[in-house]
Design an enzyme around this catalytic site. Structure first.
Site, short mmCIF file in Angstrom:
data_model
loop_
_atom_site.label_atom_id
_atom_site.label_comp_id
_atom_site.label_asym_id
_atom_site.label_seq_id
_atom_site.Cartn_x
_atom_site.Cartn_y
_atom_site.Cartn_z
N SER A 209 0.84 -1.20 0.00
CA SER A 209 0.00 0.00 0.00
C SER A 209 0.87 1.25 0.00
CB SER A 209 -0.90 0.00 1.25
OG SER A 209 -1.56 1.24 1.42
N TYR B 49 -2.47 -0.09 10.47
CA TYR B 49 -2.55 -0.50 9.07
C TYR B 49 -1.30 -0.05 8.31
CZ TYR B 49 -4.49 -1.18 4.39
OH TYR B 49 -4.71 -1.58 3.09
#
Length: 282
Positions: free
Chosen positions: A165, A178
């Protein structure tokens, strides 16, 4: 499905975790369209089955499996089922992951008074929530890889593709767990690439920028359909000035899995982000 790159995966067995989701479901469709037999793994079996049905209706070969990527026993059971159904795994897409509200702060910046306010600050993050996010993303990549990479050792043309990501490059506000977990995925991708480099397995990752999915819709859009303040910041920091379309990830997917075009590419994390990671903000 029209594929942006002609990668021939005929005869290959592909396993996709998180296949009931928007992005990994689309990956599964692309793999099937390229000729692979696709095992769609998801804790939500109904979602995986719906995607498998869509693939088979289009003429592809696919089957849904209920699987918990955090439980080795569950993965081993699915592994045996895939072996019975189609044989050894050639391609593993580690797509299972996500965030959790228990590991998310309410505000971007800590301010005086937040300790006593009715707001969830850094100090209020739940340990169990943070552990869940780390486990889902990192352990949820580790366990499937330990399970299915055994099929790939010393065979020609096998690939593992992880999903990282933009958070892995620079952490986004509000979501420390995250962001940290995805940074671990990028690092783990490099580690795996080195570790398996003499066993015939290439390991790479895609780092998507900002794509609108079910998981992040509430962060990006208000109830009335207008963009949130966070959406404004994202688009201002994305030189192309828009969110990515899910299909725009397929070129990276099929390129990295192409054993002719990408035969010497190993251990890379490829951003697909509209220039977000290149932009300094000025």
């Amino acid at each position: 499905m029209k594929l942006p790159i002609q990668t021939n995966l005929s005869g290959k067995v592909a396993v996709v975790t998180g296949a009931g989701g928007v992005l990994c479901g689309m990956f599964s469709q692309a793999l099937a369209a390229a000729g692979a037999k696709v095992a769609l793994l998801d804790l939500n079996e109904d979602a995986a089955q719906a995607m498998a049905d869509k693939i088979t209706a289009a003429g592809g070969t696919a089957k849904a499996y209920k699987a918990n990527v955090l439980e080795r026993e569950s993965m081993e059971q699915v592994h045996q089922a895939v072996l019975r159904d189609w044989g050894l795994c050639d391609i593993l897409i580690n797509g299972a992951g996500g965030n959790n509200p228990r590991a998310t702060t309410d505000k971007e910046y800590f301010e005086p008074g937040d300790l006593d306010a009715e707001t969830k600050s850094f100090f209020d993050l739940e340990q169990k929530g943070v552990e869940f996010v780390f486990n889902l993303n990192f352990i949820g990549t580790l366990v499937p890889t330990q399970t299915f990479a055994k099929d790939m050792v010393d065979r020609v043309g096998c690939n593992i593709l992880n999903i990282s990501s933009m958070n892995a490059y620079s952490p986004l506000t509000k979501i420390p767990a995250y962001s940290g977990a995805k940074a671990a995925i990028s690092n783990f991708t490099q580690w795996l690439a080195v570790h398996f480099s003499k066993a015939g397995i290439r390991v790479n990752a895609i780092a998507p920028g900002f794509f609108c999915t079910k998981q992040n819709a509430a962060l990006l859009w208000n109830d009335d359909g207008t963009p949130t303040a966070r959406t404004g910041k994202i688009l201002a920091a994305t030189p192309m000035g828009r969110f990515g379309e899910a299909e725009e990830l397929l070129g990276a997917l099929l390129f990295l899995l192409n054993n002719e075009a990408a035969s010497f590419i190993n251990g890379v994390v490829l951003p697909v982000d509209g220039g977000f990671s290149a932009y300094s903000g000025v």
